[in-house]
Write a protein that holds these residues in place. Structure first.
Motif, PDB file in Angstrom:
ATOM      1  N   PHE A   1       0.834  -1.192   0.000  1.00 20.26           N
ATOM      2  CA  PHE A   1       0.000   0.000   0.000  1.00 20.26           C
ATOM      3  C   PHE A   1       0.873   1.249   0.000  1.00 20.26           C
ATOM      4  N   HIS A   2       0.239   2.382  -0.208  1.00 20.53           N
ATOM      5  CA  HIS A   2       0.933   3.661  -0.120  1.00 20.53           C
ATOM      6  C   HIS A   2       1.132   4.031   1.339  1.00 20.53           C
TER       7      HIS A   2
ATOM      8  N   HIS B   1      -3.810  10.708  -1.047  1.00 15.62           N
ATOM      9  CA  HIS B   1      -4.920  11.290  -1.807  1.00 15.62           C
ATOM     10  C   HIS B   1      -4.646  11.349  -3.302  1.00 15.62           C
ATOM     11  N   PHE B   2      -3.385  11.396  -3.701  1.00  7.97           N
ATOM     12  CA  PHE B   2      -3.035  11.453  -5.120  1.00  7.97           C
ATOM     13  C   PHE B   2      -2.156  10.261  -5.438  1.00  7.97           C
ATOM     14  N   HIS B   3      -2.707   9.322  -6.189  1.00 14.06           N
ATOM     15  CA  HIS B   3      -2.002   8.086  -6.469  1.00 14.06           C
ATOM     16  C   HIS B   3      -1.343   8.160  -7.845  1.00 14.06           C
ATOM     17  N   HIS B   4      -1.142   7.044  -8.486  1.00 11.43           N
ATOM     18  CA  HIS B   4      -0.350   7.025  -9.713  1.00 11.43           C
ATOM     19  C   HIS B   4      -1.108   7.528 -10.936  1.00 11.43           C
TER      20      HIS B   4
ATOM     21  N   MET C   1       7.675  14.024  -2.050  1.00  9.68           N
ATOM     22  CA  MET C   1       6.655  13.011  -2.256  1.00  9.68           C
ATOM     23  C   MET C   1       6.874  12.190  -3.530  1.00  9.68           C
ATOM     24  N   THR C   2       8.046  12.334  -4.150  1.00  8.66           N
ATOM     25  CA  THR C   2       8.359  11.574  -5.359  1.00  8.66           C
ATOM     26  C   THR C   2       8.457  10.090  -5.041  1.00  8.66           C
ATOM     27  N   TYR C   3       7.944   9.245  -5.944  1.00 10.44           N
ATOM     28  CA  TYR C   3       7.987   7.804  -5.727  1.00 10.44           C
ATOM     29  C   TYR C   3       9.424   7.276  -5.763  1.00 10.44           C
ATOM     30  N   GLU C   4       9.630   6.129  -5.150  1.00 10.21           N
ATOM     31  CA  GLU C   4      10.965   5.536  -5.071  1.00 10.21           C
ATOM     32  C   GLU C   4      11.566   5.296  -6.458  1.00 10.21           C
ATOM     33  N   THR C   5      10.742   4.802  -7.405  1.00 10.82           N
ATOM     34  CA  THR C   5      11.260   4.485  -8.735  1.00 10.82           C
ATOM     35  C   THR C   5      11.732   5.719  -9.490  1.00 10.82           C
ATOM     36  N   SER C   6      11.289   6.906  -9.054  1.00 10.79           N
ATOM     37  CA  SER C   6      11.715   8.156  -9.692  1.00 10.79           C
ATOM     38  C   SER C   6      12.767   8.894  -8.867  1.00 10.79           C
ATOM     39  N   GLY C   7      13.322   8.234  -7.859  1.00 10.30           N
ATOM     40  CA  GLY C   7      14.399   8.825  -7.087  1.00 10.30           C
ATOM     41  C   GLY C   7      13.972   9.547  -5.834  1.00 10.30           C
TER      42      GLY C   7
ATOM     43  N   PRO D   1      10.224   6.565   1.981  1.00 12.89           N
ATOM     44  CA  PRO D   1       9.489   5.332   1.635  1.00 12.89           C
ATOM     45  C   PRO D   1       8.021   5.623   1.342  1.00 12.89           C
ATOM     46  N   MET D   2       7.637   5.538   0.085  1.00 11.18           N
ATOM     47  CA  MET D   2       6.275   5.825  -0.335  1.00 11.18           C
ATOM     48  C   MET D   2       5.390   4.581  -0.356  1.00 11.18           C
ATOM     49  N   HIS D   3       5.997   3.396  -0.317  1.00 14.23           N
ATOM     50  CA  HIS D   3       5.243   2.139  -0.307  1.00 14.23           C
ATOM     51  C   HIS D   3       5.739   1.258   0.835  1.00 14.23           C
ATOM     52  N   VAL D   4       4.805   0.594   1.487  1.00 17.71           N
ATOM     53  CA  VAL D   4       5.108  -0.341   2.571  1.00 17.71           C
ATOM     54  C   VAL D   4       4.253  -1.594   2.359  1.00 17.71           C
ATOM     55  N   THR D   5       4.771  -2.740   2.739  1.00 19.30           N
ATOM     56  CA  THR D   5       4.028  -3.998   2.617  1.00 19.30           C
ATOM     57  C   THR D   5       3.827  -4.597   4.007  1.00 19.30           C
ATOM     58  N   GLY D   6       2.580  -4.917   4.325  1.00 17.82           N
ATOM     59  CA  GLY D   6       2.274  -5.472   5.639  1.00 17.82           C
ATOM     60  C   GLY D   6       0.808  -5.315   5.980  1.00 17.82           C
TER      61      GLY D   6
END
Length: 378
Positions: A130-131, A140-143, A157-163, A167-172
């Motif tokens: 999730f975000h 509030h603003f996703h991909h 707030m830039t995503y990890e894949t864009s540098g 941490p913008m995504h966490v799994t759990g």
């Protein structure tokens, strides 16, 4: 209705084929299994389009960026064009909830969110990817580019894949709910899971289809107060603690705290969104300076001139990051930005955006012109 069903059927078929072909490598078998599961969810055995469960949305985009005044030898490109497609599927049946967000563009081809949820009264318990609920923007603003007024996200707030540096995504596990307080409400989110690994050039969020790398715990708490329940106005704060393997920057581990406050206000024609973050990094093992503190803020104002025309502007700033062991790793992180733009609504839920900005990264200062077409198709 038959035509509508045919379009949906073709869309689901194309999605399944694209999902299977977009992934390869060591995790291929896991991805094929997941694709089969999703195919079953997205392709019900019924001939009625009205019986199609859930909501399937496609967010295509085409973004063009032109940079000028770059320094000689800059790692950034003068011209960048990025076609992208974001697929969003949500299912809400009785107490069961399911959410999938899958993105394909030049920087990422992966499942961004994959969540299974169970609702109990006013609270939903999710498990999956999730975000990370840091602040306001990231939940509030996703991909889907059409959802944002602007072309660019704030640098922090830039995503990890864009540098991006956070941490913008966490799994759990992810728990969210709302507590009504008369006409107002309190919105709460708590998540706990595993965060990203630090690769050579960027953070690498945990991939549910390819779970490699060193994964350490991450926890975030977010509280938001809405003066009018389920309205757009909201103020609140968030607190996040993440442990990140630091071998890429010469330390054993980075214990990162991100504390932030946010406010979003909207009237009929005006809007303002602002956030401020305090970022504390504690380095263990090998660092000459055992800790660092960085401040970041942004504020975005919007003016709806007409029903189909919106003007907007954003200012961003970062303090005390020069020479910081952690932030020095993210050379293209936009630490300061002065930006203005215009968004024009087209028929059939499409939009054109033009954006002008002056930006500062760790190694460069330059101007940028952005042009974007985006849409959402049900």
């Amino acid at each position: 209705m038959a035509v509508r069903h045919s379009i949906r059927g073709e869309t689901r078929t194309l999605f399944r084929k694209a999902f299977l072909s977009a992934f390869d490598g060591n995790a291929c078998s896991r991805r094929v299994i997941l694709a089969g599961v999703l195919s079953g969810v997205l392709a019900p055995q019924t001939v009625s389009a009205d019986a199609f469960p859930g909501d399937l949305l496609l967010f295509p985009e085409l973004t063009s960026l032109h940079r000028f005044d770059l320094k000689d030898g800059s790692s950034l490109k003068n011209y960048w064009i990025n076609p992208g497609l974001n697929l969003f599927y949500g299912l809400d049946q009785d107490r069961f909830r399911f959410l999938l967000e899958w993105l394909v563009d030049r920087s990422a081809q992966e499942v961004q969110r994959l969540q299974l949820g169970w609702r109990w009264q006013d609270t939903t318990f999710w498990v999956g990817r999730f975000h990370n609920p840091i602040g306001y923007w990231n939940i509030h603003f996703h991909h889907g580019a059409y959802m944002m007024t602007s072309i660019t996200r704030p640098g922090v707030m830039t995503y990890e894949t864009s540098g991006g540096p956070l941490p913008m995504h966490v799994t759990g596990l992810y728990v969210e709910g709302v507590r009504e307080l008369g006409d107002s409400s309190l919105y709460y989110v708590l998540n706990a899971g595993v965060g990203p690994d630090l690769e050579k050039k960027r953070l690498d969020a945990f991939d549910v289809l390819d779970p490699e790398g060193t994964r350490l715990p991450a926890v975030t708490l977010r509280l938001g107060y809405q003066p009018v329940s389920f309205g757009s106005d909201e103020i609140g704060f968030s607190f996040s603690y993440t442990e990140i393997s630091g071998r890429r920057i010469g330390v054993d581990r980075i214990n990162q705290i991100v504390a932030g406050v946010f406010a979003n206000w909207r009237s009929e024609n005006l809007g303002f969104l602002g956030e401020a973050f305090y970022i504390h990094n504690d380095f263990t093992g090998g660092a000459s300076e055992p800790e660092s503190d960085v401040l970041n803020f942004y504020g975005q104002a919007e003016w709806r001139v007409a029903d189909d025309l919106t003007l907007y502007s954003r200012v961003e700033g970062t303090f005390n990051d020069n020479g910081d062991l952690y932030f020095d790793h993210f050379r293209n992180f936009v630490r300061d930005r002065y930006m203005g733009g215009v968004r024009y609504e087209l028929p059939y839920k499409m939009a054109l955006k033009l954006e002008l900005s002056r930006e500062h990264t760790r190694d460069d200062a330059f101007g940028q012109v952005g042009l974007q077409w985006s849409a959402v198709f049900p």
